[in-house]
Design a protein around this motif. Structure first.
Motif, PDB file in Angstrom:
ATOM      1  N   ARG A   1     -20.024 -34.859  15.246  1.00 12.03           N
ATOM      2  CA  ARG A   1     -21.451 -34.611  15.439  1.00 12.03           C
ATOM      3  C   ARG A   1     -22.329 -35.735  14.919  1.00 12.03           C
ATOM      4  O   ARG A   1     -23.372 -36.025  15.497  1.00 12.03           O
ATOM      5  N   PHE A   2     -21.886 -36.406  13.822  1.00 15.64           N
ATOM      6  CA  PHE A   2     -22.792 -37.336  13.160  1.00 15.64           C
ATOM      7  C   PHE A   2     -22.260 -38.765  12.988  1.00 15.64           C
ATOM      8  O   PHE A   2     -23.055 -39.698  12.877  1.00 15.64           O
ATOM      9  N   ALA A   3     -20.952 -38.953  12.936  1.00 21.22           N
ATOM     10  CA  ALA A   3     -20.398 -40.257  12.560  1.00 21.22           C
ATOM     11  C   ALA A   3     -20.072 -41.112  13.778  1.00 21.22           C
ATOM     12  O   ALA A   3     -20.111 -40.657  14.927  1.00 21.22           O
ATOM     13  N   ASP A   4     -19.726 -42.363  13.510  1.00 24.69           N
ATOM     14  CA  ASP A   4     -19.300 -43.290  14.568  1.00 24.69           C
ATOM     15  C   ASP A   4     -17.800 -43.186  14.820  1.00 24.69           C
ATOM     16  O   ASP A   4     -17.293 -43.794  15.766  1.00 24.69           O
ATOM     17  N   GLY A   5     -17.117 -42.456  13.965  1.00 26.53           N
ATOM     18  CA  GLY A   5     -15.683 -42.311  14.143  1.00 26.53           C
ATOM     19  C   GLY A   5     -15.117 -41.268  13.204  1.00 26.53           C
ATOM     20  O   GLY A   5     -15.755 -40.853  12.229  1.00 26.53           O
ATOM     21  N   TRP A   6     -13.911 -40.821  13.525  1.00 29.52           N
ATOM     22  CA  TRP A   6     -13.163 -39.901  12.670  1.00 29.52           C
ATOM     23  C   TRP A   6     -11.913 -40.611  12.200  1.00 29.52           C
ATOM     24  O   TRP A   6     -11.166 -41.180  12.988  1.00 29.52           O
ATOM     25  N   HIS A   7     -11.684 -40.584  10.883  1.00 23.61           N
ATOM     26  CA  HIS A   7     -10.479 -41.172  10.302  1.00 23.61           C
ATOM     27  C   HIS A   7      -9.562 -40.025   9.889  1.00 23.61           C
ATOM     28  O   HIS A   7      -9.892 -39.253   8.989  1.00 23.61           O
ATOM     29  N   ALA A   8      -8.421 -39.912  10.557  1.00 27.21           N
ATOM     30  CA  ALA A   8      -7.486 -38.804  10.354  1.00 27.21           C
ATOM     31  C   ALA A   8      -6.266 -39.267   9.570  1.00 27.21           C
ATOM     32  O   ALA A   8      -5.829 -40.416   9.694  1.00 27.21           O
ATOM     33  N   ILE A   9      -5.713 -38.351   8.778  1.00 28.35           N
ATOM     34  CA  ILE A   9      -4.504 -38.660   8.019  1.00 28.35           C
ATOM     35  C   ILE A   9      -3.684 -37.388   7.832  1.00 28.35           C
ATOM     36  O   ILE A   9      -4.246 -36.288   7.737  1.00 28.35           O
ATOM     37  N   VAL A  10      -2.366 -37.540   7.809  1.00 30.46           N
ATOM     38  CA  VAL A  10      -1.405 -36.445   7.645  1.00 30.46           C
ATOM     39  C   VAL A  10      -1.547 -35.437   8.793  1.00 30.46           C
ATOM     40  O   VAL A  10      -1.868 -34.267   8.594  1.00 30.46           O
ATOM     41  N   PHE A  11      -1.316 -35.938  10.001  1.00 27.50           N
ATOM     42  CA  PHE A  11      -1.341 -35.068  11.169  1.00 27.50           C
ATOM     43  C   PHE A  11      -0.083 -35.264  12.011  1.00 27.50           C
ATOM     44  O   PHE A  11       0.369 -36.389  12.218  1.00 27.50           O
ATOM     45  N   THR A  12       0.448 -34.147  12.484  1.00 30.43           N
ATOM     46  CA  THR A  12       1.507 -34.186  13.481  1.00 30.43           C
ATOM     47  C   THR A  12       0.855 -34.428  14.845  1.00 30.43           C
ATOM     48  O   THR A  12      -0.369 -34.250  14.988  1.00 30.43           O
ATOM     49  N   PRO A  13       1.617 -34.817  15.854  1.00 24.59           N
ATOM     50  CA  PRO A  13       1.008 -34.988  17.179  1.00 24.59           C
ATOM     51  C   PRO A  13       0.295 -33.734  17.676  1.00 24.59           C
ATOM     52  O   PRO A  13      -0.833 -33.804  18.168  1.00 24.59           O
ATOM     53  N   GLU A  14       0.930 -32.564  17.519  1.00 28.23           N
ATOM     54  CA  GLU A  14       0.292 -31.329  17.984  1.00 28.23           C
ATOM     55  C   GLU A  14      -0.904 -30.965  17.112  1.00 28.23           C
ATOM     56  O   GLU A  14      -1.931 -30.481  17.609  1.00 28.23           O
ATOM     57  N   GLY A  15      -0.769 -31.184  15.813  1.00 27.81           N
ATOM     58  CA  GLY A  15      -1.894 -30.916  14.921  1.00 27.81           C
ATOM     59  C   GLY A  15      -3.073 -31.815  15.234  1.00 27.81           C
ATOM     60  O   GLY A  15      -4.237 -31.388  15.172  1.00 27.81           O
ATOM     61  N   MET A  16      -2.776 -33.043  15.615  1.00 25.35           N
ATOM     62  CA  MET A  16      -3.839 -33.982  15.975  1.00 25.35           C
ATOM     63  C   MET A  16      -4.535 -33.536  17.246  1.00 25.35           C
ATOM     64  O   MET A  16      -5.779 -33.567  17.344  1.00 25.35           O
ATOM     65  N   ARG A  17      -3.771 -33.112  18.224  1.00 29.98           N
ATOM     66  CA  ARG A  17      -4.382 -32.657  19.482  1.00 29.98           C
ATOM     67  C   ARG A  17      -5.273 -31.436  19.243  1.00 29.98           C
ATOM     68  O   ARG A  17      -6.361 -31.320  19.814  1.00 29.98           O
ATOM     69  N   GLU A  18      -4.823 -30.546  18.387  1.00 30.44           N
ATOM     70  CA  GLU A  18      -5.632 -29.360  18.094  1.00 30.44           C
ATOM     71  C   GLU A  18      -6.930 -29.739  17.388  1.00 30.44           C
ATOM     72  O   GLU A  18      -8.006 -29.242  17.721  1.00 30.44           O
ATOM     73  N   ARG A  19      -6.840 -30.658  16.424  1.00 30.25           N
ATOM     74  CA  ARG A  19      -8.040 -31.034  15.670  1.00 30.25           C
ATOM     75  C   ARG A  19      -8.999 -31.858  16.526  1.00 30.25           C
ATOM     76  O   ARG A  19     -10.212 -31.833  16.306  1.00 30.25           O
ATOM     77  N   LEU A  20      -8.494 -32.560  17.526  1.00 28.32           N
ATOM     78  CA  LEU A  20      -9.376 -33.292  18.438  1.00 28.32           C
ATOM     79  C   LEU A  20     -10.314 -32.343  19.178  1.00 28.32           C
ATOM     80  O   LEU A  20     -11.412 -32.737  19.592  1.00 28.32           O
ATOM     81  N   GLU A  21      -9.903 -31.092  19.335  1.00 30.79           N
ATOM     82  CA  GLU A  21     -10.797 -30.102  19.946  1.00 30.79           C
ATOM     83  C   GLU A  21     -12.009 -29.863  19.057  1.00 30.79           C
ATOM     84  O   GLU A  21     -13.133 -29.657  19.549  1.00 30.79           O
ATOM     85  N   ASP A  22     -11.809 -29.878  17.734  1.00 29.93           N
ATOM     86  CA  ASP A  22     -12.936 -29.731  16.807  1.00 29.93           C
ATOM     87  C   ASP A  22     -13.852 -30.938  16.882  1.00 29.93           C
ATOM     88  O   ASP A  22     -15.082 -30.816  16.779  1.00 29.93           O
TER      89      ASP A  22
END
Length: 334
Positions: free
Chosen positions: A173-194
Motif C-alpha cells: 500500500r505504501f512502500a516502493d518494494g517488499w523485502h521478504a525473508i524465510v518463505f517457501t515457494p508456496e508461502g511466498m505465493r500466498e503472501r503475494l496475495e496480501d
C-alpha cells in the motif's frame, strides 16, 4: 528475468574490508545490489559508505534498518547522504525487526510496529524531498525543519520488510518494494496475495512495487558441508530469534517442525535442533548443496510470478572462502 542481488553475511566477518571485498566480487560477477544487514554487529551506514566508495556500479542498501534505533528524520538524513556518496545507487530497506533485538539490544519498547513503520516511511520520504517537514502522526510529530543540504537528485526507493499478512499489505500500500525473508515457494505465493491487496488499497500500479526475496544459499563442491551450514543457520533463526520466524513457518505448513526445532534450541541441544530440520524444509527455504544442486534449487524461486529479485545470502557459519565460492557459483552471469 529475476534479478540477483547479494545479501551480505549477517554473521560477523573478519573486518569491514571483508564485507567490501564480497560486494566488489558481487559487482564483478554481475549482481545488481549489495544488501547489508544490521543486527548487533557492525553498523550498516559505515559499511555501506565503504562499499559505495570502493565500487562503481553495484547498488547498495541496508537490509533491514530497523525503525526503532534511529529517528525517522535521522534515517532520512542518512539516506540522503548515502545517496550522495553512492552517486544515486541507494535503495533503502526498513522494517520493525522484532522484540528480541529491539528490546533486548536497543532497550526500546517494541510498540505499534506497523503504525511506526508506516509513519517512519512517510517521514523519510518527506525529509529526502527537501521540503520543510510538517508531520503529525500517532507515533511521531515533527515540524519546522528541512534538510540543510541539497536533497538527492535521484529519489530513493524505500522497501519495507515483512512476514505477516498485515505487514506485507502495508508494503504494497505504501512502500516502493517488499523485502521478504524465510518463505517457501508456496508461502511466498500466498503472501503475494496480501501484497496485491495492499497495492489495490493504495490505488497503485503493481509495476511500481518491487519484490525482493532473501534466501540462504550455500554452493560448495562438498555438498553435505553446504547443507550442514544451511541447517545450522536455519536452526539459529527458528530457535534463537524470538517467535517471528517460527510463526512464519507455522503459517507455511511447518508448525510442528518449527516448534520442535525451537524447543530443542532453547534447551541447549543445538545439534538436535539442526537434526530436526527435514530435507524438504531445508530445500523449501533456500538453495544448499553442490553448485549444480544449489543452482537447481534456485530455479523454483526464480519461477515465482511476482518475485523481481533474489537476494543471495549465506549461512552464519560459512567461511570467507565458502562465501566466495557461493557468490561465484550462483552469479547471474552464468
Amino acid at each position: 528475468m529475476t534479478r540477483k542481488t547479494l545479501h551480505l553475511p549477517v554473521a560477523a566477518q573478519p573486518s569491514v574490508q571483508s564485507l567490501v571485498d564480497i560486494a566488489k566480487r558481487g559487482e564483478e560477477r554481475g549482481y545488481e545490489r549489495a544488501w547489508v544487514p544490521e543486527t548487533w554487529g557492525r553498523d550498516v551506514v559505515t559499511v555501506l559508505t565503504r562499499i559505495a566508495t570502493e565500487t562503481d556500479e553495484i547498488g547498495i542498501g541496508p537490509s533491514i534498518a530497523n525503525v526503532y534505533s534511529r529517528s525517522p528524520a535521522l534515517m532520512g538524513q542518512t539516506a540522503a547522504t548515502l545517496q550522495e556518496v553512492s552517486d544515486g545507487r541507494l535503495r533503502l530497506g526498513i522494517g520493525p525487526s522484532g522484540p528480541a533485538v529491539i528490546e533486548g539490544w536497543h532497550g526500546v519498547e517494541f510498540d505499534r510496529p506497523l503504525r511506526r513503520t508506516r509513519e517512519y516511511l512517510e517521514i523519510v520520504r518527506e525529509v529526502t524531498s527537501g521540503e520543510t517537514l510538517y508531520y503529525d502522526g500517532d507515533v511521531f510529530s515533527l515540524a519546522g525543519f528541512r534538510l540543510r543540504c541539497d536533497p538527492p537528485e535521484t529519489s530513493i526507493p524505500v522497501d519495507v520488510a515483512g512476514m505477516g499478512p498485515k505487514s506485507v499489505e502495508l508494503a504494497g500500500r505504501f512502500a516502493d518494494g517488499w523485502h521478504a525473508i524465510v518463505f517457501t515457494p508456496e508461502g511466498m505465493r500466498e503472501r503475494l496475495e496480501d501484497l496485491e491487496r495492499g497495492i489495490d488499497l493504495g490505488d497503485r500500479e503493481r509495476d511500481h512495487v518491487r519484490v525482493t526475496l532473501s534466501l540462504t544459499a550455500c554452493a560448495l563442491e562438498d555438498g553435505e558441508r553446504a547443507r550442514t551450514l544451511a541447517r545450522q543457520h536455519l536452526a539459529f533463526y527458528v530457535g534463537a530469534m524470538g517467535t517471528y520466524y517460527r510463526e512464519s513457518l507455522a503459517r507455511q505448513g511447518y508448525e510442528e517442525a518449527a516448534n520442535d526445532i525451537a524447543a530443542a534450541w532453547s534447551s541447549g541441544d543445538h545439534e538436535r535442533a539442526c537434526s530436526l530440520i527435514p530435507d524438504d524444509l531445508l530445500d523449501d527455504l533456500g538453495a544448499a548443496g553442490t553448485p549444480e544442486r544449489a543452482r537447481a534449487e534456485l530455479e523454483k524461486f526464480e519461477t515465482i510470478d511476482g518475485v523481481d529479485s533474489l537476494a543471495i545470502g549465506f549461512p552464519r557459519g560459512a567461511t570467507t572462502e565458502e562465501i566466495e565460492a557461493t557468490v561465484d557459483a550462483l552469479a547471474p552471469e552464468r
